[in-house]
Scaffold this active site. Structure first.
Site, PDB file in Angstrom:
ATOM      1  N   LYS A  76       0.824  -1.205   0.000  1.00  0.00           N
ATOM      2  CA  LYS A  76       0.000   0.000   0.000  1.00  0.00           C
ATOM      3  C   LYS A  76       0.866   1.266   0.000  1.00  0.00           C
ATOM      4  CE  LYS A  76      -4.140  -1.908   0.047  1.00  0.00           C
ATOM      5  NZ  LYS A  76      -5.025  -2.068   1.198  1.00  0.00           N
ATOM      6  N   ARG A 127      -3.313 -10.837   3.693  1.00  0.00           N
ATOM      7  CA  ARG A 127      -3.568 -10.818   2.252  1.00  0.00           C
ATOM      8  C   ARG A 127      -2.369 -10.133   1.585  1.00  0.00           C
ATOM      9  NH1 ARG A 127      -5.826  -7.369  -1.619  1.00  0.00           N
ATOM     10  NH2 ARG A 127      -7.094  -8.413  -3.212  1.00  0.00           N
TER      11      ARG A 127
END
Length: 331
Positions: free
Chosen positions: A278, A313
């Site tokens: 991210k 994840r």
């Protein structure tokens, strides 16, 4: 409303009165008591009401056959042309299947297939196109491996076709707010689901996100959606929750959630963390290339496991699994 965040510890030697965290090897003797009116305070676990203590400590039932007392690695398979870090790399049936099987060989215990990019600024994809991208790949994976597969979608029609192709779990980044038909589908199919929190949709979610209290606001949303899904017929024991790192959150919001992840055990559901590659990892780690953020992603993931998160994840499966093995060995 009062919230209780367990202050998580580990080790074979436990003091008298230690409470196991979600049936795992982790435990706690104290909690941080939170509310919206005053400052937080730390108190012994005995201050937690019995119902809340049971929810924090109860062992979570298996999800898609996976043991929730052990960390599970969800491999990300984006069969899209425009995902933020790997768009186009895995589109196509054979390419997608090969990528999934490699992740399984590397140690992934579940594969998450997505056909619509949810990166900041992404536009919505038609149901037809999303189905064409995902269902054949899921069928190919299912024909080649018994690994559980989740479908990353906001849409009931896409979810239905994915389940027909062999998917085992519905993973909705909108938290089941986008398509009112998706929750009834999950109930009818009796499949596990993952509810994620997002503020806004992908096209606009990073336009100055604001919260009264990001930690408690996200918690309240997830609790509300769990109740809504239960009313639809989805059983709580088959619900996974995801605080939605990066989905309508600033860097400060992300860090607040990551520091306090153990709060979400109060919902009584397994927790999934999706922080891999991210933007905030790139900013803090000073790495502009998304596909070079494995070290930062792993650091965040291991910190989350220390708070009892059950699913990571990730894009970088082999590297994460190696780190996980060493993390487990030294603990």
């Amino acid at each position: 409303m009062t919230y209780y965040r367990p202050l998580v510890q580990h080790g074979e030697a436990r003091p008298e009165g230690a409470v196991p965290l979600a049936g795992s090897a982790l435990w706690f003797t104290e909690v941080e008591i939170l509310n919206r009116e005053g400052p937080p305070r730390v108190a012994p676990v005995g201050f937690v009401p019995e119902a809340e203590r049971r929810r924090l400590s109860a062992r979570r039932p298996s999800i898609a056959g996976l043991d929730m007392t052990q960390p599970q690695i969800m491999g990300i398979l984006n069969v899209t042309p425009d995902s933020f870090s790997d768009g186009g790399r895995h589109s196509g049936i054979e390419t997608g299947k090969a990528a999934a099987l490699q992740m399984v060989a590397d140690g992934a215990t579940i594969i998450d297939v997505g056909g619509e990019s949810t990166r900041p600024g992404a536009e919505e994809v038609s149901e037809t196109e999303e189905i064409e991208r995902t269902a054949p790949v899921i069928a190919a994976i299912r024909a080649a491996s018994p690994v559980p597969v989740s479908i990353d979608t906001r849409k009931a029609t896409v979810g239905m076709e994915a389940l027909e192709a062999g998917a085992n779990l519905l993973n909705d980044v909108s938290g089941f707010t986008f398509d009112p038909a998706l929750a009834p589908l999950a109930a009818q199919a009796s499949v596990p689901v993952c509810i994620m929190h997002a503020q806004g949709d992908p096209a606009t979610m990073q336009d100055q996100p604001t919260y009264a209290n990001v930690l408690l606001d996200v918690y309240d949303f997830l609790e509300q959606q769990i109740d809504r899904l239960e009313a639809t017929g989805v059983i709580r024991e088959q619900i996974v929750i995801d605080p939605g790192i990066g989905f309508g959150k600033s860097q400060a919001h992300n860090l607040t959630l990551l520091r306090n992840l153990s709060l979400f055990h109060g919902l009584g559901c397994p927790i999934l963390l999706g922080a891999s590659r991210k933007g905030f990892i790139g900013k803090i780690g000073k790495e502009p290339r998304a596909d070079a953020r494995a070290p930062g992603s792993i650091a965040v993931g291991l910190a989350a496991l220390g708070q009892g998160v059950q699913f990571l994840r990730v894009h970088d499966v082999a590297e994460t699994v190696q780190a996980l093995r060493l993390w487990q060995a030294v603990r």
